[in-house]
Write a protein that holds these residues in place. Structure first.
Motif: not given
Ligand code: PHE
Length: 481
Positions: A20-21, A23-26, A103, A107, A228-229, A231, A234, A322, A325-326, A393
Motif C-alpha cells: 500500500s505504502a 506506489g506512485l507516491g514513491n 484518491i 490515482y 501520502f506515502t 497511506s 484514510m 496501492s 488498498s484503496l 488525509m
C-alpha cells in the motif's frame, strides 16, 4: 459483525502495508517534489516527519484496525461503543472512505499514463526520440480524453479484479508475486542508472542538506508527502490492520513499513536522478519528471527501451498494490454493512470511483483552463480532488492519533504494542501532542494565503483541541490513565 478474517501468515500485514505504502507516491511524486524543492533539505524534513509523526500514526491506525477487527467505519462504530466516546469519532471511518474513493479516482488515471509509457517503451517507439518529440507526445496523451479513459479503465479493472477475488486469493497472492518482483526491478533500474548515468550527481543532489533551500511551501509539501506515502489517515492501513495476526508486533512492523517505504523512495530517487543528470537534464521538471524527462533519458541510452519498459512495469505494479488498498476499506464496509457479496461491493466502489475519475481525465483537456468548472472553482477538477484529499488525509491522521492516544487505555495499548513502558510513553506523547501539532502545520498547505501569525495560531488551536478531546474522552469513558 466482525470480519473474522486474518491474513494467512504473520508477515502478510507487513507485505500488504508495504504494498500500500510503496506506489506512485514513491516513484513519481517523491522524486519530482524533491527535485522541485532542492533535494536534500526536502528529504530531511520528509524523513523527520516520517519518524516523529508517520510511524506513531501508522502504529495508531493499525491498532484501531486490529483492536476492532472490522472495516474502518464499522470498526470506529465498535470502538466508540466499547469506549463510550462520542459517536462523532466514527467520522474517522467516513472521512477515510471518502478519501479512498477520491484518491482512487485520480490515482487510477495517473497510473494509466504508466500503462501508455510501458507500451511506448517496450515497442521501442521512443528510441532515439528528441526532447521536443517526447514532450509533445506527453501533451498529446493528456489532450486525448479517449486514451486517458481507456488506460484509466484498464487499470481500475485490474485493481478491482484482485480485490474482488478476496483478501487471500486476490490480495495476498497478488502481493506475494508482485512485491518481490518489484524489488528486483527496482535494483535492476538502479544498477542501470549507476552504469549509464551520473550516480555521484544524484547522490549529492539528494543528500546535501541545505535547509536554506527550503521554502515554507516545501516544508508543507514534505510533510504532506510523508502522509501520502505511508497511506495514512484514510482507512487503508486500518482495514489491513483488521486482518493482522494478534501476535505480530505492531511497533516493529510499523518501523519496517516506514523503513522499506523510505528506502524505496530513496533508491527510486537515486536511480531516476542518475539517469536525469547523466543525460544532462533538469531535475526540477515537476510532475513531468517521470513521463517526459525520464523517457528522454531512456531514449538516449543503450537498451533504454527495454529498461524503460521494465521501469514502467515497476510503476504499474507499485500503483496496483496501492490501489487495491484503496478499494479494500470501502469494499469491506459494503460487505459488512449491506451484506453484499465481495464482487458486488468491489464493483460498486470501482464503478463510482471510475466515474469520478472521468473528471480528472477531462481536467487535462476538455475542462482544462477555460472551462466552466475552472471558472467556478478556480482550479481543475483534478486539482480540486487532490486538494480535498490533502485535507482529508491529515485530518483523518489527526483524529486517529487523538483517538488512539486518548481513548484507548494503557493496558489495551500495551497489549497491542507488546513493548516496554518507556516506548509506550514516547508513542503516547507523540500521538497525543506532537502529531496533532505537526498536522496543524500540514494544514497550512491547504490555506492559500498563509500569514505569519496563522501558523502558531492554528497550531495552538489544534493542541488545545487535542487536550479538550482527550479530557472529554477520558471523562466519558472513566478510563483516565
Ligand atoms: N501510499 C501510496 C503511494 O505512495 C498512495 C496511497 C495513499 C495508497 C493512501 C493508499 C492510501 O503511492
Amino acid at each position: 459483525m466482525s470480519t473474522h478474517n486474518v491474513w494467512t501468515h504473520k508477515g502478510t500485514f507487513l507485505l500488504a502495508a508495504v504494498g500500500s505504502a510503496v506506489g506512485l507516491g514513491n516513484l513519481w511524486r517523491f522524486p519530482y517534489l524533491a527535485g522541485e524543492n532542492g533535494g536534500g533539505a526536502f528529504i530531511l524534513i520528509y524523513a523527520l516527519t516520517i519518524f516523529a509523526v508517520g510511524i506513531p500514526i501508522l502504529i495508531a491506525e493499525t491498532m484501531l484496525g486490529r483492536a476492532s477487527r472490522r472495516s474502518p467505519i464499522m470498526g470506529m462504530q465498535f470502538l466508540t461503543r466499547t469506549h463510550k466516546t462520542s459517536r462523532a469519532w466514527v467520522s474517522i471511518g467516513w472521512m477515510g472512505a471518502a478519501a479512498a474513493f477520491l484518491i482512487l479516482s485520480f490515482y487510477s488515471v495517473i497510473a494509466g499514463w504508466a500503462l501508455h509509457y510501458t507500451w511506448l517503451m517496450l515497442t521501442g517507439t521512443l528510441v532515439g526520440a528528441d526532447a521536443a518529440t517526447i514532450a509533445s507526445g506527453f501533451d498529446a496523451l493528456l489532450a486525448s480524453p479517449g486514451l486517458l479513459t481507456l488506460y484509466h479503465t484498464l487499470f481500475i479493472i485490474a485493481s478491482g479484479v484482485i480485490v474482488g477475488m478476496g483478501i487471500h486469493k486476490g490480495i495476498e497472492s497478488g502481493l506475494r508475486i508482485m512485491m518481490p518482483a518489484l524489488f528486483v526491478i527496482l535494483l535492476v533500474v538502479l544498477a542501470y542508472g549507476i552504469a549509464n548515468g551520473d550516480f555521484a550527481a544524484a547522490a549529492s543532489f539528494l543528500f546535501t542538506f541545505n535547509l536554506g533551500d527550503l521554502s515554507l511551501e516545501g516544508w508543507l509539501e514534505a510533510m504532506g508527502q510523508s502522509f501520502f506515502t505511508l497511506s495514512l489517515g484514510m482507512g487503508a492501513i486500518m482495514a489491513y490492520g483488521a486482518y493482522m495476526a494478534s501476535d505480530a508486533s505492531l511497533s516493529r512492523t510499523a518501523f519496517a513499513v516506514a523503513f522499506v517505504d523510505t528506502a524505496v523512495a530513496m533508491v527510486a530517487g537515486l536511480a531516476i536522478f542518475s539517469l536525469v543528470f547523466g543525460a544532462g537534464l533538469d531535475a526540477a521538471a515537476g510532475p513531468g519528471l517521470m513521463f517526459v524527462t525520464l523517457p528522454l533519458a531512456f531514449a538516449e541510452m543503450p537498451f533504454g527501451g527495454l529498461i524503460g519498459g521494465v521501469f514502467f512495469i515497476l510503476v504499474l505494479g507499485a500503483a496496483i498494490s496501492s490501489s487495491i488498498s484503496l478499494i479494500e476499506p470501502v469494499a469491506a464496509f459494503l460487505v459488512e454493512r449491506f451484506d453484499l457479496t465481495r464482487p458486488q461491493a468491489v464493483f460498486a466502489m470501482v464503478v463510482a470511483s471510475w466515474a469520478l475519475g472521468l473528471l480528472t481525465v477531462v481536467s487535462f483537456n476538455l475542462w482544462a483552463e477555460a472551462s466552466l468548472f475552472h471558472t467556478l472553482f478556480g482550479r481543475s477538477a483534478f486539482d480540486l480532488i487532490e486538494l480535498l484529499t490533502n485535507i482529508l488525509m491529515p485530518l483523518g491522521g489527526l483524529l486517529i492519533a487523538l483517538f488512539a492516544g486518548w481513548a484507548l487505555t494503557q493496558s489495551e495499548v500495551m497489549k497491542e504494542m507488546r513493548t516496554s513502558e518507556a516506548w509506550f510513553q514516547v508513542w503516547r506523547f507523540l500521538v497525543r501532542f506532537v502529531a496533532p501539532a505537526a498536522v496543524a502545520f500540514v494544514f497550512l498547505r491547504t490555506i492559500p494565503l498563509v500569514e505569519g501569525y496563522l501558523l502558531p495560531a492554528i497550531g495552538a488551536l489544534i493542541i488545545v483541541g487535542a487536550f479538550a478531546a482527550g479530557r472529554t474522552m477520558l471523562a466519558g469513558s472513566g478510563q483516565a490513565q
